[in-house]
Design an enzyme around this catalytic site. Sequence first.
Site, PDB file in Angstrom:
ATOM      1  N   GLY A   1       0.864  -1.182   0.000  1.00 13.18           N
ATOM      2  CA  GLY A   1       0.000   0.000   0.000  1.00 13.18           C
ATOM      3  C   GLY A   1       0.902   1.235   0.000  1.00 13.18           C
ATOM      4  CG  LEU A   2      -0.417   5.644   0.163  1.00 15.25           C
ATOM      5  CD1 LEU A   2      -0.918   6.843   0.958  1.00 15.25           C
ATOM      6  CD2 LEU A   2       0.383   6.113  -1.040  1.00 15.25           C
ATOM      7  CB  ALA A   3       3.342   2.178   4.587  1.00 12.16           C
ATOM      8  N   GLY A   4       4.298   0.707   2.002  1.00  8.21           N
ATOM      9  CA  GLY A   4       5.242  -0.203   1.346  1.00  8.21           C
ATOM     10  C   GLY A   4       5.820   0.409   0.073  1.00  8.21           C
TER      11      GLY A   4
ATOM     12  NE  ARG B   1     -11.811  10.999  11.309  1.00  6.03           N
ATOM     13  CZ  ARG B   1     -11.122  10.514  10.287  1.00  6.03           C
ATOM     14  NH1 ARG B   1     -10.439   9.396  10.410  1.00  6.03           N
ATOM     15  NH2 ARG B   1     -11.111  11.158   9.145  1.00  6.03           N
TER      16      ARG B   1
ATOM     17  CD  GLU C   1      -5.016   1.549   9.504  1.00  5.74           C
ATOM     18  OE1 GLU C   1      -5.185   1.939   8.331  1.00  5.74           O
ATOM     19  OE2 GLU C   1      -5.942   1.148  10.237  1.00  5.74           O
TER      20      GLU C   1
ATOM     21  CB  SER D   1      -4.058   7.761   8.250  1.00  7.23           C
ATOM     22  OG  SER D   1      -3.905   6.589   7.584  1.00  7.23           O
TER      23      SER D   1
HETATM   24  C1  LIG Z   1     -12.709   4.113   3.576  1.00  3.46           C
HETATM   25  C2  LIG Z   1     -11.433   4.708   4.085  1.00  3.46           C
HETATM   26  C3  LIG Z   1     -11.137   6.036   3.837  1.00  3.46           C
HETATM   27  C4  LIG Z   1      -9.967   6.597   4.314  1.00  3.46           C
HETATM   28  N1  LIG Z   1      -9.702   7.906   4.041  1.00  3.46           N
HETATM   29  C5  LIG Z   1      -8.550   8.467   4.478  1.00  3.46           C
HETATM   30  C6  LIG Z   1      -8.235   9.823   4.162  1.00  3.46           C
HETATM   31  O1  LIG Z   1      -8.976  10.504   3.473  1.00  3.46           O
HETATM   32  N2  LIG Z   1      -7.076  10.331   4.649  1.00  3.46           N
HETATM   33  C7  LIG Z   1      -6.207   9.609   5.404  1.00  3.46           C
HETATM   34  O2  LIG Z   1      -5.167  10.132   5.808  1.00  3.46           O
HETATM   35  N3  LIG Z   1      -6.479   8.302   5.694  1.00  3.46           N
HETATM   36  C8  LIG Z   1      -7.610   7.713   5.248  1.00  3.46           C
HETATM   37  N4  LIG Z   1      -7.877   6.398   5.532  1.00  3.46           N
HETATM   38  C9  LIG Z   1      -6.852   5.581   6.211  1.00  3.46           C
HETATM   39  C10 LIG Z   1      -5.741   5.188   5.224  1.00  3.46           C
HETATM   40  O3  LIG Z   1      -6.324   4.801   4.017  1.00  3.46           O
HETATM   41  C11 LIG Z   1      -4.870   4.034   5.711  1.00  3.46           C
HETATM   42  O4  LIG Z   1      -4.531   4.172   7.037  1.00  3.46           O
HETATM   43  C12 LIG Z   1      -3.574   3.969   4.894  1.00  3.46           C
HETATM   44  O5  LIG Z   1      -3.889   3.946   3.539  1.00  3.46           O
HETATM   45  C13 LIG Z   1      -2.780   2.748   5.296  1.00  3.46           C
HETATM   46  O6  LIG Z   1      -1.748   2.528   4.366  1.00  3.46           O
HETATM   47  P1  LIG Z   1      -0.782   1.275   4.560  1.00  3.46           P
HETATM   48  O7  LIG Z   1       0.181   1.300   3.435  1.00  3.46           O
HETATM   49  O8  LIG Z   1      -0.266   1.240   5.922  1.00  3.46           O
HETATM   50  O9  LIG Z   1      -1.734   0.008   4.438  1.00  3.46           O
HETATM   51  P2  LIG Z   1      -2.644  -0.563   3.259  1.00  3.46           P
HETATM   52  O10 LIG Z   1      -2.887   0.387   2.167  1.00  3.46           O
HETATM   53  O11 LIG Z   1      -3.792  -1.178   3.951  1.00  3.46           O
HETATM   54  O12 LIG Z   1      -1.732  -1.708   2.628  1.00  3.46           O
HETATM   55  C14 LIG Z   1      -1.449  -2.910   3.318  1.00  3.46           C
HETATM   56  C15 LIG Z   1      -0.667  -3.836   2.402  1.00  3.46           C
HETATM   57  O13 LIG Z   1      -0.287  -5.001   3.131  1.00  3.46           O
HETATM   58  C16 LIG Z   1      -0.649  -6.180   2.416  1.00  3.46           C
HETATM   59  N5  LIG Z   1      -0.878  -7.246   3.395  1.00  3.46           N
HETATM   60  C17 LIG Z   1      -1.740  -7.276   4.432  1.00  3.46           C
HETATM   61  N6  LIG Z   1      -1.592  -8.443   5.105  1.00  3.46           N
HETATM   62  C18 LIG Z   1      -0.613  -9.139   4.484  1.00  3.46           C
HETATM   63  C19 LIG Z   1      -0.008 -10.421   4.678  1.00  3.46           C
HETATM   64  N7  LIG Z   1      -0.363 -11.227   5.694  1.00  3.46           N
HETATM   65  N8  LIG Z   1       0.961 -10.818   3.816  1.00  3.46           N
HETATM   66  C20 LIG Z   1       1.343 -10.015   2.797  1.00  3.46           C
HETATM   67  N9  LIG Z   1       0.804  -8.814   2.561  1.00  3.46           N
HETATM   68  C21 LIG Z   1      -0.154  -8.380   3.399  1.00  3.46           C
HETATM   69  C22 LIG Z   1      -1.878  -5.761   1.621  1.00  3.46           C
HETATM   70  O14 LIG Z   1      -2.085  -6.623   0.525  1.00  3.46           O
HETATM   71  C23 LIG Z   1      -1.457  -4.342   1.197  1.00  3.46           C
HETATM   72  O15 LIG Z   1      -0.611  -4.401   0.091  1.00  3.46           O
HETATM   73  C24 LIG Z   1      -9.059   5.818   5.066  1.00  3.46           C
HETATM   74  C25 LIG Z   1      -9.353   4.485   5.325  1.00  3.46           C
HETATM   75  C26 LIG Z   1     -10.526   3.928   4.845  1.00  3.46           C
HETATM   76  C27 LIG Z   1     -10.822   2.512   5.157  1.00  3.46           C
END
Ligand SMILES: Cc1cc2nc3c(=O)[nH]c(=O)nc-3n(C[C@H](O)[C@H](O)[C@H](O)COP(=O)(O)OP(=O)(O)OC[C@H]3O[C@@H](n4cnc5c(N)ncnc54)[C@H](O)[C@@H]3O)c2cc1C
Length: 524
Positions: free
Chosen positions: A9-12, A280, A367, A382
């Site tokens: 996702g965004l972090a990776g 919130r 996250e 986030s």
């Molecule tokens: C509906 C909604 C709206 C939102 N709107 C906003 C906003 O407007 N502004 C804001 O700041 N935040 C918002 N958020 C929060 C934000 O989207 C997330 O916190 C952020 O995108 C998290 O990014 P991430 O890269 O950590 O995780 P994610 O984008 O969740 O990516 C996780 C990655 O890990 C992988 N993964 C998971 N488990 C495993 C496993 N066991 N093995 C291998 N891979 C795995 C997944 O496939 C994915 O590639 C929103 C969230 C939601 C649900």
Amino acid sequence: MSINIIGAGLAGLSAALTLAEQGIKSNLISAQQSERAQSVMAEGGINACLNTMGESDKIEYHYEDTMRGGVFLSDPNSVKGLCEAAPSIVKKFERLGVPFEYNRNGIIQRNFGGQKKKRTAYVKSSTGKMLMTALIDEVRKYEAQGLVTRYANHRFLRLIINDNRCCGAVVQNIYTNEILTFGGSVILATGGLNGLFDGMTTGTTQNTSDAAAAVFAQGVELANLEMIQYHPTTIQIQGKRLLISEAARGEGGRLFIKRNGKPWYFMEEKYPELKNLMPRDVVSAEMVTVTALPECDKQVYLDMTGIEKTVWKTRLSDLREQCVHYLSLDPAKEPIPVSPGIHYFMGGIRVDAEHRTSMENLYASGECACQYHGANRLGGNSLLGAVYGGQVAAQTVMTEAKEYDKKAEKAEESTAEASPAFVREIREILYRALPIVRDESNMNNALSELNALRNTAENQTEINRANLALAVVQSAIGRRESRGAHKRADYPERDDNKFKKQTVARLKNGKVEISFKEIGEALS
Ligand SMILES: Cc1cc2nc3c(=O)[nH]c(=O)nc-3n(C[C@H](O)[C@H](O)[C@H](O)COP(=O)(O)OP(=O)(O)OC[C@H]3O[C@@H](n4cnc5c(N)ncnc54)[C@H](O)[C@@H]3O)c2cc1C
């Protein structure tokens, strides 16, 4: 030097890009393609002090709002770094072609909860999708150069550990079931713990929580697990909760409840400064309070009928379509019923300011990690935290990544997933135990139920999930105060003397142990 990023996702993606820009290779491993990561779902926007709205915004104000919003449970140094980096992060996205909305001064910014200035940059109601599209494309360039190697549709199973140091990861190809081992450093970026509340969050259930549960079982510390954010405006639909983005209130949406038959705009009356845009945790708790009043109905509504036509068209088009599609209601014409729903996990893998975890050579960001948001995350912080955290983790790993010997690995891998019935059972127990306002007797019941459930576990994944769920409940029991998202009926006051600290969970000899550590204290 081998670097393995789990989660795309965004972090990776941000971590992979940061490494690639320095000419450093990484493996980008994820259960799903990036295009399906939860980051794509983000709607409302990303925060940065760009000061384009004539409000004399300052980076210090962003810092202050974030610290206050998180009720002072975040590490001040990390939050400072986050807020300082935010403008350059948004400008980088601009250079990558993200079509933010503009006025004559530059990027338009909207109001978001808990912020005293307009500070949230957005792209209609598809901010996450646009940020992800830009990063996916940019990372693709480096894939073509061989600097990023993708392993989509690969599930993380566990770390390879030697002498208490992380020396790689074991993953499974979801399509072929083949087991692969990757030696080297690991950055976890596996998203929030949605799987614990399967189908009851606004996020994707593809973030099963199994990655966090697996590393917890392997001795990695987790922090602030009790800090679970209920977003005030959600609606239960088939299989999940639909988010009505905070942007709706940022653009003028108003919450009301019927009191003695007449609309009462309770947030406006109780909080004249930020009104409907209080953080919130405050809005959700107020919704619990007003729905319990004898003179009030049980349903809160979001009134967006005053929002101008052009705003619907240019800034909230997707949101309107979603309401029409899922609820058969046009929010431009009538108020919609809303209630709080689980949206975000402030807690997760414990990291320091450089995104190291408690295990050497293991890092975490996004996250899945506990950083920046304290007891309550501000909307828009986030996406920022995921991008910035990915960058910081990558910068740290660049300077200290190590290749440790992998010890001889066992041939048989435990790959069984948790059964739907087991997942459902955990969800029901946690949901009962951890509402917006909690109390000890409820949570103690949950502990007994979870312990009993763990005894019925049929595979390691189920045991890990039960332990993770126990850690969440024990963290919530241990924090005997009310702070941010953690409100307790039996301890309604904030207690800075005892609890301005991180709740740290650790699994030792099969038992969850909870302790409280100073914010910013060195990792063990
Ligand atoms: C509906 C909604 C709206 C939102 N709107 C906003 C906003 O407007 N502004 C804001 O700041 N935040 C918002 N958020 C929060 C934000 O989207 C997330 O916190 C952020 O995108 C998290 O990014 P991430 O890269 O950590 O995780 P994610 O984008 O969740 O990516 C996780 C990655 O890990 C992988 N993964 C998971 N488990 C495993 C496993 N066991 N093995 C291998 N891979 C795995 C997944 O496939 C994915 O590639 C929103 C969230 C939601 C649900």
